[in-house]
Design an enzyme around this catalytic site. Structure first.
Site, PDB file in Angstrom:
ATOM      1  N   ILE A   1       0.862  -1.466  -0.114  1.00  0.00           N
ATOM      2  CA  ILE A   1       0.088  -0.036  -0.002  1.00  0.00           C
ATOM      3  C   ILE A   1       0.828   1.241  -0.023  1.00  0.00           C
ATOM      4  O   ILE A   1       0.489   2.275  -0.258  1.00  0.00           O
ATOM      5  CB  ILE A   1      -0.887  -0.090   1.266  1.00  0.00           C
ATOM      6  CG1 ILE A   1      -2.159   0.991   0.979  1.00  0.00           C
ATOM      7  CG2 ILE A   1      -0.098   0.518   2.486  1.00  0.00           C
ATOM      8  CD1 ILE A   1      -3.307   0.643   1.962  1.00  0.00           C
TER       9      ILE A   1
ATOM     10  N   HIS B   1       5.903 -12.159   5.709  1.00  0.00           N
ATOM     11  CA  HIS B   1       5.554 -11.680   4.366  1.00  0.00           C
ATOM     12  C   HIS B   1       6.901 -11.380   3.807  1.00  0.00           C
ATOM     13  O   HIS B   1       7.927 -11.039   4.579  1.00  0.00           O
ATOM     14  CB  HIS B   1       4.801 -10.469   4.281  1.00  0.00           C
ATOM     15  CG  HIS B   1       5.250  -9.419   5.505  1.00  0.00           C
ATOM     16  ND1 HIS B   1       4.727  -9.485   6.655  1.00  0.00           N
ATOM     17  CD2 HIS B   1       5.810  -8.141   5.129  1.00  0.00           C
ATOM     18  CE1 HIS B   1       5.261  -8.450   7.274  1.00  0.00           C
ATOM     19  NE2 HIS B   1       6.068  -7.483   6.634  1.00  0.00           N
TER      20      HIS B   1
ATOM     21  N   HIS C   1       8.905  -9.025   1.004  1.00  0.00           N
ATOM     22  CA  HIS C   1       8.887  -7.873   0.427  1.00  0.00           C
ATOM     23  C   HIS C   1       9.666  -8.189  -0.974  1.00  0.00           C
ATOM     24  O   HIS C   1      10.813  -8.655  -0.920  1.00  0.00           O
ATOM     25  CB  HIS C   1       9.374  -6.601   0.740  1.00  0.00           C
ATOM     26  CG  HIS C   1       8.868  -6.146   2.158  1.00  0.00           C
ATOM     27  ND1 HIS C   1       8.058  -4.927   2.308  1.00  0.00           N
ATOM     28  CD2 HIS C   1       9.118  -6.635   3.717  1.00  0.00           C
ATOM     29  CE1 HIS C   1       7.521  -4.885   3.467  1.00  0.00           C
ATOM     30  NE2 HIS C   1       8.170  -5.640   4.299  1.00  0.00           N
TER      31      HIS C   1
ATOM     32  N   VAL D   1       3.939  -5.871  10.574  1.00  0.00           N
ATOM     33  CA  VAL D   1       2.559  -6.841  10.491  1.00  0.00           C
ATOM     34  C   VAL D   1       3.006  -8.233  10.863  1.00  0.00           C
ATOM     35  O   VAL D   1       3.936  -8.644  10.070  1.00  0.00           O
ATOM     36  CB  VAL D   1       2.114  -6.832   9.116  1.00  0.00           C
ATOM     37  CG1 VAL D   1       0.585  -7.824   8.984  1.00  0.00           C
ATOM     38  CG2 VAL D   1       1.606  -5.416   8.498  1.00  0.00           C
TER      39      VAL D   1
ATOM     40  N   ASN E   1      11.266  -9.049   7.038  1.00  0.00           N
ATOM     41  CA  ASN E   1      11.484  -8.373   8.409  1.00  0.00           C
ATOM     42  C   ASN E   1      11.056  -9.331   9.387  1.00  0.00           C
ATOM     43  O   ASN E   1      10.167  -9.952   9.288  1.00  0.00           O
ATOM     44  CB  ASN E   1      10.914  -6.825   8.674  1.00  0.00           C
ATOM     45  CG  ASN E   1      11.499  -5.955   7.569  1.00  0.00           C
ATOM     46  OD1 ASN E   1      12.880  -6.031   7.355  1.00  0.00           O
ATOM     47  ND2 ASN E   1      10.907  -5.215   6.808  1.00  0.00           N
TER      48      ASN E   1
HETATM   49  P1  5GP Z   1       6.714  -5.036   7.696  1.00  0.00           P
HETATM   50  O1  5GP Z   1       7.421  -3.703   8.345  1.00  0.00           O
HETATM   51  O2  5GP Z   1       5.767  -5.558   8.643  1.00  0.00           O
HETATM   52  O3  5GP Z   1       7.958  -5.855   7.315  1.00  0.00           O
HETATM   53  O4  5GP Z   1       6.041  -4.513   6.335  1.00  0.00           O
HETATM   54  C1  5GP Z   1       4.711  -4.228   6.374  1.00  0.00           C
HETATM   55  C2  5GP Z   1       4.112  -4.045   5.084  1.00  0.00           C
HETATM   56  O5  5GP Z   1       2.890  -4.052   5.015  1.00  0.00           O
HETATM   57  C3  5GP Z   1       4.616  -2.345   4.886  1.00  0.00           C
HETATM   58  O6  5GP Z   1       5.295  -2.019   3.745  1.00  0.00           O
HETATM   59  C4  5GP Z   1       3.253  -1.733   4.610  1.00  0.00           C
HETATM   60  O7  5GP Z   1       3.176  -0.532   3.737  1.00  0.00           O
HETATM   61  C5  5GP Z   1       2.313  -2.650   4.331  1.00  0.00           C
HETATM   62  N1  5GP Z   1       0.936  -2.572   4.481  1.00  0.00           N
HETATM   63  C6  5GP Z   1       0.602  -2.378   5.837  1.00  0.00           C
HETATM   64  N2  5GP Z   1      -0.755  -2.174   5.831  1.00  0.00           N
HETATM   65  C7  5GP Z   1      -1.229  -2.660   4.496  1.00  0.00           C
HETATM   66  C8  5GP Z   1      -2.237  -2.797   3.733  1.00  0.00           C
HETATM   67  O8  5GP Z   1      -3.378  -2.719   4.444  1.00  0.00           O
HETATM   68  N3  5GP Z   1      -2.433  -2.962   2.607  1.00  0.00           N
HETATM   69  C9  5GP Z   1      -1.162  -3.163   1.868  1.00  0.00           C
HETATM   70  N4  5GP Z   1      -1.267  -3.771   0.634  1.00  0.00           N
HETATM   71  N5  5GP Z   1      -0.155  -3.359   2.471  1.00  0.00           N
HETATM   72  C10 5GP Z   1       0.012  -2.823   3.537  1.00  0.00           C
END
Ligand code: 5GP
Length: 121
Positions: free
Chosen positions: A34, A107, A109, A103, A94
């Site tokens: 997003i 996941h 990236h 999150v 991460n």
């Molecule tokens: P983290 O920091 O956990 O590795 O990455 C979480 C990622 O999830 C971030 O890059 C953030 O922009 C993405 N993200 C958070 N909420 C949403 C959402 O509702 N939809 C999508 N498509 N991505 C999200």
């Protein structure tokens, strides 16, 4: 730590929140981030309830592990950033506090479409 069924990716998996889907099969869902940090910024998540890579490595079945790794390659091909279709990309996961994970659903990236730059800032 127990899996939080209310995390945002669990909601996306249940279809409660929309996403810009790139690919889906029995093991993975992929969609655009997003808040993209590069020209292409995709996320690839397993369908199972795994908090992070450690949790996944310990508890996922061999089929799920293969499915996730294969899924990353399929998505990279679809986005034309794989080695055979494009110029490569960075895959990054991460993990927990020091990894900067926001999150709590595993996941990867996928960053691509341009030079990604330094590995760690
Ligand atoms: P983290 O920091 O956990 O590795 O990455 C979480 C990622 O999830 C971030 O890059 C953030 O922009 C993405 N993200 C958070 N909420 C949403 C959402 O509702 N939809 C999508 N498509 N991505 C999200």
């Amino acid at each position: 730590m127990t899996y939080d069924d209310n995390n945002i990716f669990a909601k996306i998996l249940r279809g409660e929140i929309p996403c810009k889907k790139i690919y889906e099969d029995n093991f993975v869902l992929s969609f655009h981030d997003i808040n993209p940090q590069k020209k292409i910024h995709a996320l690839v998540i397993p369908k199972g309830k795994y908090i992070d890579l450690d949790d996944f490595s310990e508890k996922a079945s061999s089929d799920e592990i293969v499915g996730l790794i294969k899924g990353i390659n399929i998505v990279a091909k679809k986005l034309k950033i794989s080695v055979d279709t494009g110029k490569g990309y960075r895959a990054l996961a991460n993990i927990n506090e020091h990894g900067g994970q926001e999150v709590p659903h595993l996941h990867f990236h996928l960053f691509g479409g341009e030079k990604i730059g330094k590995m760690v800032e």
